[in-house]
Design a protein around this motif. Structure first.
Motif, PDB file in Angstrom:
ATOM      1  N   GLU A 184       0.828  -1.206   0.000  1.00  9.87           N
ATOM      2  CA  GLU A 184       0.000   0.000   0.000  1.00  9.87           C
ATOM      3  C   GLU A 184       0.866   1.262   0.000  1.00  9.87           C
ATOM      4  OE1 GLU A 184      -3.865   0.043   2.108  1.00  9.87           O
ATOM      5  OE2 GLU A 184      -3.122  -1.754   3.103  1.00  9.87           O
ATOM      6  N   ALA A 185       1.966   1.225   0.740  1.00  5.02           N
ATOM      7  CA  ALA A 185       2.869   2.380   0.747  1.00  5.02           C
ATOM      8  C   ALA A 185       3.389   2.654  -0.656  1.00  5.02           C
ATOM      9  CB  ALA A 185       4.031   2.136   1.708  1.00  5.02           C
ATOM     10  N   GLY A 186       3.670   1.580  -1.398  1.00  9.43           N
ATOM     11  CA  GLY A 186       4.160   1.739  -2.762  1.00  9.43           C
ATOM     12  C   GLY A 186       3.096   2.245  -3.715  1.00  9.43           C
ATOM     13  N   LEU A 187       1.910   1.608  -3.677  1.00  7.41           N
ATOM     14  CA  LEU A 187       0.840   1.974  -4.610  1.00  7.41           C
ATOM     15  C   LEU A 187       0.200   3.312  -4.262  1.00  7.41           C
ATOM     16  CD1 LEU A 187      -0.964  -1.479  -5.022  1.00  7.41           C
ATOM     17  CD2 LEU A 187       0.337  -0.263  -6.766  1.00  7.41           C
ATOM     18  N   GLU A 188      -0.243   3.452  -3.016  1.00  4.70           N
ATOM     19  CA  GLU A 188      -0.968   4.655  -2.594  1.00  4.70           C
ATOM     20  C   GLU A 188      -0.030   5.831  -2.359  1.00  4.70           C
ATOM     21  OE1 GLU A 188      -2.989   3.416   0.929  1.00  4.70           O
ATOM     22  OE2 GLU A 188      -3.874   1.665  -0.044  1.00  4.70           O
ATOM     23  N   GLY A 219      -7.400   6.869  -8.600  1.00  3.29           N
ATOM     24  CA  GLY A 219      -6.160   6.123  -8.415  1.00  3.29           C
ATOM     25  C   GLY A 219      -6.058   5.490  -7.042  1.00  3.29           C
ATOM     26  N   TYR A 220      -6.484   6.241  -6.015  1.00  5.82           N
ATOM     27  CA  TYR A 220      -6.471   5.645  -4.680  1.00  5.82           C
ATOM     28  C   TYR A 220      -7.429   4.467  -4.614  1.00  5.82           C
ATOM     29  CZ  TYR A 220      -7.005   4.561   0.155  1.00  5.82           C
ATOM     30  OH  TYR A 220      -7.047   3.852   1.333  1.00  5.82           O
ATOM     31  N   GLY A 221      -8.633   4.640  -5.159  1.00  8.18           N
ATOM     32  CA  GLY A 221      -9.607   3.558  -5.114  1.00  8.18           C
ATOM     33  C   GLY A 221      -9.066   2.292  -5.759  1.00  8.18           C
ATOM     34  N   LEU A 222      -8.461   2.421  -6.931  1.00  9.37           N
ATOM     35  CA  LEU A 222      -7.910   1.254  -7.620  1.00  9.37           C
ATOM     36  C   LEU A 222      -6.736   0.652  -6.850  1.00  9.37           C
ATOM     37  CD1 LEU A 222      -8.009   2.557 -11.306  1.00  9.37           C
ATOM     38  CD2 LEU A 222      -9.495   0.829 -10.273  1.00  9.37           C
ATOM     39  N   SER A 223      -5.876   1.513  -6.288  1.00 10.15           N
ATOM     40  CA  SER A 223      -4.725   1.034  -5.510  1.00 10.15           C
ATOM     41  C   SER A 223      -5.186   0.269  -4.284  1.00 10.15           C
ATOM     42  CB  SER A 223      -3.844   2.209  -5.094  1.00 10.15           C
ATOM     43  OG  SER A 223      -3.316   2.876  -6.212  1.00 10.15           O
ATOM     44  N   VAL A 256     -13.663   5.170  -7.118  1.00  9.49           N
ATOM     45  CA  VAL A 256     -13.301   5.013  -8.533  1.00  9.49           C
ATOM     46  C   VAL A 256     -14.314   5.740  -9.407  1.00  9.49           C
ATOM     47  CG1 VAL A 256     -12.925   3.367 -10.395  1.00  9.49           C
ATOM     48  CG2 VAL A 256     -12.154   2.811  -8.078  1.00  9.49           C
ATOM     49  N   ALA A 257     -15.613   5.519  -9.119  1.00 10.01           N
ATOM     50  CA  ALA A 257     -16.666   6.178  -9.899  1.00 10.01           C
ATOM     51  C   ALA A 257     -16.612   7.693  -9.727  1.00 10.01           C
ATOM     52  CB  ALA A 257     -18.030   5.635  -9.471  1.00 10.01           C
TER      53      ALA A 257
END
Length: 281
Positions: A184-188, A219-223, A256-257
């Protein structure tokens, strides 16, 4: 199954008499300060803004830090109580105030900060979408740091796995688990911060108010949804459906939406603006 040993981190950074300062708390303070510093750099760069000047000045940004801190902490705590711990809080209302026992929700903090931004923008007559954009760019700094703090605390670990980098966490039983906090640290954090910064400094999309906000929210939602496939769900909730759907996924789907809608709205608004005009809303 082989696994890496969990580093012997102490969740307490230091003690001053009876006061114990945790890395988790330091993470929040450092996140807000770094976010403030980066935001100051953004508003000082006139080339990033449609009218040649940021719609937020340095004094307003300094004043907003308090609003942001209250929105993050209060919203995060209320969100955790509502989404993850409601039966326990109803049985013992004082549990809500025991912040030192842990329990913060990103989605609650997101809503709390959004309310704080709207109020601050209205009071100070600032274009709300531009304020959203500034906060969206710097938010991944805090997301990444706090997830690292989760790892240091040995909490919010991942599902059982046999990957070579699996870790046996002190509170996770004898089983090797995904270090999902670092995912999560990497993605978010790192990935999202890099993407948003590239959009701000490359095509200069701060000139299209709301676009960067949409990319951040989507982007946060997908991550988060991606990371939830590796993260152990909260024990008091477990899986909500089918042995895979978690509360984190459920709360992230609307993001996301909403993010896609914000991108669409920003592009439509920009198309209607004469060149040189600053969008306000």
């Amino acid at each position: 199954m082989s696994a890496l040993a969990f580093p012997g981190f102490n969740p307490i950074a230091f003690e001053i008499g009876p006061l114990k300062v945790h890395w988790y708390g330091i993470g929040y303070v450092v996140s807000i300060m770094l976010g403030w510093f980066y935001a100051r750099r953004l508003i000082a760069n006139d080339t990033l803004w449609r009218s040649g000047r940021a719609p937020v000045n340095a004094q307003q940004l300094d004043d907003f830090v308090l609003y942001a801190a209250i929105g993050i902490v209060l919203g995060g705590r209320v969100g955790y109580a509502l989404f993850y711990d409601l039966p326990n809080v109803l049985a013992d209302p004082m549990r809500f105030f025991r912040v030192y026992d842990g329990g913060m929700s990103f989605h609650g903090g997101f809503l709390g900060t959004t309310i704080a931004m709207i109020l601050f923008a209205r009071i100070n007559r600032i274009p709300v979408w531009s304020l959203f954009d500034i906060v969206s760019i710097v938010a991944p700094i805090g997301l990444g740091i706090v997830r690292v703090a989760n790892f240091i605390n040995g909490e919010l670990w991942g599902r059982i796995t046999d990957v070579p980098w699996a870790i046996v966490f002190p509170t996770g039983g004898p089983f090797p688990r995904h270090p999902s906090q670092l995912y999560e640290a990497g993605l978010e954090g790192i990935v999202l911060l890099s993407v948003l910064s590239l959009l701000a400094y490359g095509p200069k999309l701060l000139k299209t108010p709301g676009f960067i906000t949409g990319v951040f929210v989507c982007g946060y939602g997908l991550s988060r949804i991606t990371a939830e496939f590796f993260r152990e769900p909260d024990a008091q909730l477990g899986y909500l459906f089918g042995g895979w759907l978690t509360m984190g996924m459920l709360l992230s789907l609307p993001m996301v939406a909403a993010g896609l809608w914000a991108i669409w709205r920003a592009r439509r608004a920009a198309a209607r603006l004469p060149q040189g005009d600053e969008a306000t809303s």
